[in-house]
Design an enzyme around this catalytic site. Structure first.
Site, PDB file in Angstrom:
ATOM      1  N   ASP A 181      -3.235   2.359   5.359  1.00 14.63           N
ATOM      2  CA  ASP A 181      -3.865   1.219   4.701  1.00 14.63           C
ATOM      3  C   ASP A 181      -4.507   1.654   3.380  1.00 14.63           C
ATOM      4  O   ASP A 181      -5.156   2.703   3.319  1.00 14.63           O
ATOM      5  CB  ASP A 181      -4.942   0.659   5.642  1.00 14.63           C
ATOM      6  CG  ASP A 181      -5.518  -0.656   5.160  1.00 14.63           C
ATOM      7  OD1 ASP A 181      -4.764  -1.629   5.064  1.00 14.63           O
ATOM      8  OD2 ASP A 181      -6.736  -0.710   4.870  1.00 14.63           O
ATOM      9  N   GLU A 196       0.716   2.130   2.016  1.00 13.78           N
ATOM     10  CA  GLU A 196       0.454   0.815   1.447  1.00 13.78           C
ATOM     11  C   GLU A 196      -0.228   1.073   0.106  1.00 13.78           C
ATOM     12  O   GLU A 196      -1.444   1.115   0.001  1.00 13.78           O
ATOM     13  CB  GLU A 196      -0.461  -0.017   2.352  1.00 13.78           C
ATOM     14  CG  GLU A 196      -0.540  -1.465   1.881  1.00 13.78           C
ATOM     15  CD  GLU A 196      -1.939  -2.086   1.878  1.00 13.78           C
ATOM     16  OE1 GLU A 196      -2.035  -3.308   1.683  1.00 13.78           O
ATOM     17  OE2 GLU A 196      -2.939  -1.376   2.028  1.00 13.78           O
TER      18      GLU A 196
END
Ligand code: NOJ
Length: 565
Positions: free
Chosen positions: A219, A280
């Site tokens: 993330d 990401e």
């Protein structure tokens, strides 16, 4: 003609799995509810493994399943080494990993290293501890500016809205230091210069690798390291930053993140079985993405330039070209993606366009919904899927994409849960519209089959399902040959059988501004038509099309896979 044909093509069995894989993203809260509480869970996923196997995917990415107060639905982790009680137990997770493996599917878990929840024991300890303590050093605590420290340490804003700094009350009851939160107030940023932070996250990786996971989705992979001295952003009046900022930001894509990934890669490589990570990283241009994919760093990085492309042949082709050439330089595979839990579903996006900023993901920034033509958006989303699945490399699909789910726009305001809604002062409805629990059945009982609880009404699921939701259900599409579900199944089966699909070379076919066309090894060709109806190459056999052909001609907004003579 531009070509990528310099690459050599290995047999699929000799390619690393993550160079080709089609990975299915599960937003755990909305996938399947096996305990009847209106929220998805680990057992729900396990119960649907046969569905995923039949779909034909290679790997499953599960969004954060760790204990969390769910202020950002799991992206606010309070303990990285356990499972959220609402979702199940560690034993359930282990069973899921094992069964998925037995069925030939890999498991990728989400890791959230940029920030924790404010309920994490570390942050709770930091709040109680004094400025300058080792507890505070794990986070980004700073003194404020101004005579009494009443101004935030710099002018950064949070992605979800408002200042990125929150002031705390100290033990003496007076207002004191500030802490950084690039996202919600409940998501304090960790300090990645702190050795304890670095070593804890490595332990977390090992914890899950020991339990058999095949990889991690990282993330905010471009956010952990902040520029030295935390300089102001170069604007008088900083608006909320886009994740895919057009200008360099002191909190995105700093060189230091690569050192972290080099360390992590050593850990992945110390395990058997090609463990990997996908970043990401909302970075641009493609050459910056490629840096995350150097041989001693990560395996995949989502292609967000592709995701944020307009439905326009020239624009898409340009993005495909620039991505492929950038990653070719580092020998990495492409990772195509059109949907995830943060963006408006492609059915809507490909019809309404993107709006005016650079990230363009949430409803607030979309074109006029009154102009939405779902049928046209669906045609485009289906054509886009065949484009994506024919391109070199791997692809990520988001649950419900295989059902051509549209964005849900009629969630009542008092049921919206995305922190973006609150932090934008109730202007931006946020991302709930692409997170509504999946419709498995046509009948509304048990929340359209989402839940095991027969009494659960669609509006009682954690995000309410609209009355029309069942018309998109798996049940409805399962036996309909023309359904989007069956198009995905057919595409994934062909992809598996064609050695030339997935990783490997491609060559463009020049066919004008309104067509994207290319070949792959094995006399395979993909044509996507963005303009008026066109004739297809003579004597080509149709393997699959995203919509009906018109007497052998390819209509607008339609894609076809061909075997050339
Ligand atoms: C990206 C995640 O995909 C998104 O859902 C989340 O809100 C932010 N990172 C913050 O963790």
């Amino acid at each position: 003609m531009q070509t990528q044909s310099a690459m050599t093509l290995l047999p699929r069995s000799e390619r690393k799995w993550w160079r080709d894989a089609v990975t299915y993203q599960i937003y755990i809260r909305s996938f399947a509810d096996a305990n009847g509480d209106g929220k998805g869970d680990v057992e729900g996923i396990r119960s649907r493994l046969p569905y995923l196997k039949k779909l034909g995917i290679d790997a499953i990415w599960i969004t954060p399943w760790y204990p969390s107060p769910q202020n950002d639905h799991g992206y606010d982790v309070s303990n990285y080494m356990d499972i959220e009680t609402d979702y199940g137990t560690l034993a359930d997770a282990e069973r899921l990993i094992k069964e998925a493996h037995e069925m030939g599917m890999r498991i990728i878990v989400d890791i959230v290293p940029n920030h924790t929840s404010d309920q994490h024991a570390w942050f709770q300890a930091a709040l109680k501890a004094a400025p300058g303590s080792k507890e505070r050093a794990r986070y980004m605590f700073k003194d404020g500016k101004g005579e009494n420290g009443e101004l935030p340490p710099n002018n950064w804003n949070a992605v979800f809205g408002g200042s990125a700094w929150q002031r705390v009350t100290e033990a003496d009851g007076k207002l004191g230091q500030w802490y950084l939160h690039l996202f919600a107030v409940e998501q304090p940023d960790l300090n990645w210069e702190n050795e304890e932070v670095k070593s804890h996250l490595k332990d977390v990786l090992r914890f899950w690798l020991d339990r058999g996971v095949d990889g991690f989705r990282i993330d905010v992979a471009h956010g952990m390291v902040k520029a030295e001295g935390l300089p102001d952003v170069p604007k008088e009046d900083p608006s909320n930053p886009d994740l895919l900022a057009a200008i360099a930001m002191p909190f995105w894509d700093q060189d230091g993140v690569h050192e972290i990934y080099r360390e992590w890669r050593k850990i992945f490589d110390s395990y058997e079985g090609d463990r990997m990570a996908v970043a990401e990283a909302w970075v641009s241009p493609s050459s910056r993405i490629a840096r995350y994919l150097r041989h001693d760093e990560l395996a995949n990085s989502f292609n967000f330039e592709f995701l944020t492309s307009q439905w326009d042949a020239k624009n898409l082709k340009k993005n495909i070209d620039s991505s492929l050439s950038a990653i070719q330089e580092v020998g990495a595979p492409a990772s195509w993606v059109f949907n995830n839990h943060d963006v408006v579903r492609s059915v809507d996006r490909f019809d309404l366009g993107l709006g005016s900023g650079s990230q363009e993901t949430t409803l607030q920034r979309q074109g006029d919904p009154a102009k939405l033509d779902i049928a046209r958006g669906t045609r485009r989303a289906r054509a886009g899927a065949l484009l994506m699945l024919a391109l070199p490399g791997g692809a990520y699909i988001y649950q419900g994409e295989e059902l051509a789910l549209p964005e849900v726009r009629d969630i009542p305001e008092d049921r919206l849960t995305d922190p973006r809604w609150r932090m934008s002062n109730y202007k931006d409805r946020g991302r709930d519209g692409c997170r509504v629990p999946l419709p498995w059945n046509t009948n509304s009982a048990a929340a359209f089959g989402f839940s095991i609880n027969k009494d659960l009404k669609p509006e009682q699921a954690w995000l309410p399902q609209s009355s029309w939701w069942g018309s998109f259900s798996v049940e409805m599409q399962d036996t309909n040959k023309a359904s989007t579900l069956n198009m995905y199944r057919a595409a994934l089966a062909i992809r598996k059988a064609e050695n030339g699909l997935g990783d490997g070379p491609m060559s463009w076919i020049e066919a004008g501004d309104k067509i994207i066309a290319f070949t792959r090894p094995g006399n395979f060709a993909c044509y996507v038509n963005f303009g008026n109806e066109i004739a297809l190459p003579e004597s080509a056999a149709v393997l699959l099309s995203s919509g009906a052909l018109n007497q052998g001609k390819l209509p607008t907004d339609t894609a076809v896979w061909l075997r050339l003579p």
